[in-house]
Design a protein around this motif. Structure first.
Motif, PDB file in Angstrom:
ATOM      1  N   LYS A  29      -8.071   5.518   2.469  1.00  0.00           N
ATOM      2  CA  LYS A  29      -7.105   5.020   1.335  1.00  0.00           C
ATOM      3  C   LYS A  29      -5.812   4.575   1.923  1.00  0.00           C
ATOM      4  O   LYS A  29      -5.367   3.690   1.464  1.00  0.00           O
ATOM      5  N   PRO A  44     -10.873   2.419  -2.525  1.00  0.00           N
ATOM      6  CA  PRO A  44     -11.608   2.737  -1.171  1.00  0.00           C
ATOM      7  C   PRO A  44     -12.896   2.473  -1.066  1.00  0.00           C
ATOM      8  O   PRO A  44     -13.360   2.317  -0.121  1.00  0.00           O
ATOM      9  N   ASP A  84     -13.755   8.623  -7.552  1.00  0.00           N
ATOM     10  CA  ASP A  84     -14.014   7.256  -6.963  1.00  0.00           C
ATOM     11  C   ASP A  84     -15.276   6.908  -6.822  1.00  0.00           C
ATOM     12  O   ASP A  84     -15.745   5.707  -6.289  1.00  0.00           O
ATOM     13  N   ASN A 119      -4.984   0.808   0.759  1.00  0.00           N
ATOM     14  CA  ASN A 119      -3.546   0.285   0.056  1.00  0.00           C
ATOM     15  C   ASN A 119      -2.712  -0.612   1.076  1.00  0.00           C
ATOM     16  O   ASN A 119      -2.202  -1.275   0.494  1.00  0.00           O
TER      17      ASN A 119
END
Length: 506
Positions: free
Chosen positions: A255, A266, A386, A259
């Motif tokens: 992550k 991700p 996710d 970012n």
């Protein structure tokens, strides 16, 4: 009418032989002048030209090798340059005298002029015979001999398919990056390029780095050393590693890295690999690029699934969500596994970027993450929100749609040396399957075709249309438009014609 007699030409006697001749400053006849003065003196009547029987080029001193046809202007100029003393006379005419092509003899007839006495110019014609001597040029010597390379570039990629090398081969052919190679050898896991000079190897490494994300290491090996002159002979090796992320791979990253790439998910999908890796978030259509510097700095971006893990699904419904980016559109797609079609009502609703490419009744390839056996550290750290059930990758076409027409295009391939790497039957089938996948990617992706050259195949024979084809309402598989194909023109006599072979894509 008065008769006027014609004026008679005054004659004089030659001072040597007494022959009556018109007056001239030398007071000598032509035969006597030739017997006394030989204007061809100093011009050799025989010479030698060196010819390489392997590449059929002639040596142009001191160290140039040029290709010349028999009785061509280039060969005539090369032969005249080898004649000493020709600059002291005036060359009037030069031409070839026919000889048997296999006689290893070249004859040239020359006509020259020179001022022998005051205001007396003598013209003379003579022949010069050249002996064609066989001699191997340095380029052919390096190819034929062993251990003559100066630098080597080893290209490797840690993947289980050959699609990247097929694409890289076409890039090398388009930009003529293989011109300076003396040998190209296939090895397990990659290709080795051999060069006669170190600068040529460095140029190849820079070319590869400009096409795909790479990292390289160099090493040198001492071959010989002369203590008297303080000179040494080295062999240089450059190890180039290609990024292991390929087109259509499912990529996972921490992550923190996601970012840094613009708050992207991700878990993303790779859409294209150029000088950077292009990724897309299939849930939001957000895109980003991963450069080689970013990837090799941490190496925490790893592929989770590759093309060999693709499964086929049946599209039941497509609901567009109104968001679009380029040729992609966000949609909720209802799919069903091909094994479940007609047997049960088990359906899966996934969010995908292929909304405007799919319709009811189509088949699509994707990664089934519910049944896949994944061993990846980054993937295991992801939360359940996710990780989707299925990630759709691209639209698929049944084999019956692809076999309707023969491909009207072909590619060119490098003339590689397999060496001791003779592929077995199972490995050969795997390579052919990878090559067929690469060809289908070219047909389906116009953006991928822009970076390589495709040529018209005049030997392709179209299959006649039958009544069954008329009754079949299935969508045709994508094809390469005719306006994107190049004419396959070959210039005879060039060295480039030996660097690649034609591959029929039928």
């Amino acid at each position: 009418m008065e008769y006027i007699p014609e004026p008679r030409q005054q004659l004089i006697l030659c001072c040597e032989c007494g022959t009556a001749i018109p007056p001239n400053p030398a007071n000598m006849c032509v035969n006597c002048v030739r017997s006394i003065v030989d204007i061809t003196e100093g011009i050799p009547k025989q010479a030698t030209v060196h010819w390489c029987k392997n590449c059929e080029r002639y040596l142009q001193p001191p160290a140039s090798w040029v290709g010349c046809d028999l009785e061509s202007r280039e060969l005539l100029a090369l032969c005249l340059k080898k004649l000493r003393g020709l600059t002291k006379v005036r060359l009037i005419d030069a031409g070839f005298v026919w000889t048997e092509p296999h006689s290893r003899r070249i004859k040239i007839k020359l006509t020259i002029q020179k001022e022998v006495f005051t205001a007396t110019i003598l013209q003379q014609t003579f022949e010069v015979e050249y002996v064609v001597s066989s001699m191997m040029c340095p380029d052919c010597t390096k190819i034929m001999a062993q251990n003559t390379w100066k630098a080597m570039v080893q290209v490797r990629q840690k993947v289980d398919h050959q699609r990247t090398f097929f694409y890289l081969e076409q890039l090398i052919l388009k930009h003529n990056a293989h011109q300076e190679t003396i040998n190209i050898k296939e090895v397990k896991g990659g290709i080795d390029f051999h060069f006669a000079q170190r600068s040529h190897a460095i140029k190849m490494v820079e070319f590869l780095a400009s096409m795909v994300p790479t990292r390289s290491k160099s090493s040198e090996q001492l071959i010989s050393s002369d203590t008297h002159t303080s000179t040494s002979n080295y062999k240089f090796t450059y190890a180039v590693e290609l990024i292991p992320v390929c087109k259509d791979d499912l990529v996972s990253m921490p992550k923190k890295t996601a970012n840094a790439l613009g708050q992207i998910s991700p878990l993303v999908l790779c859409t294209r690999v150029g000088n950077a890796v292009h990724i897309i978030d299939f849930k939001t259509l957000q895109v980003a690029e991963i450069t080689g510097l970013v990837y090799w700095r941490q190496e925490d971006i790893t592929p989770v699934c590759s093309m060999r893990d693709l499964k086929e699904f049946y599209v039941m419904d497509v609901e567009l969500l109104g968001r679009q980016f380029g040729r992609y559109a966000l949609a909720d797609i209802t799919i069903q596994r091909m094994a479940d079609v007609g047997r049960n009502d088990n359906v899966i609703i996934v969010r995908s970027h292929l909304g405007n490419l799919l319709n009811f009744g189509d088949t699509v390839l994707g990664y089934d993450l519910l049944t896949a056996n994944i061993n990846n550290t980054n993937f295991e750290r992801l939360s359940s929100d996710d990780i989707p059930s299925v990630v759709l990758v691209k639209k698929s076409y049944p084999e019956r749609r692809r076999k309707r027409k023969q491909r009207n295009w072909k590619l060119k391939t490098l003339n590689k040396d397999e060496g001791d790497l003779a592929p077995k039957k199972l490995e050969q089938d795997k390579i052919e399957a990878d090559f067929e996948t690469f060809l289908r990617d070219l047909e389906e992706d116009p953006e991928l075709r822009q970076s390589i050259n495709l040529y018209k195949d005049s030997s392709a024979v179209k299959r006649p249309v039958t009544d069954m084809d008329d009754d079949d309402e299935d969508e045709e598989a994508p094809e390469v438009p005719l306006e994107e194909l190049l004419e396959d023109l070959t210039i005879g006599g060039g060295d480039d014609d030996e660097d690649y072979d034609d591959v029929d894509m039928a």
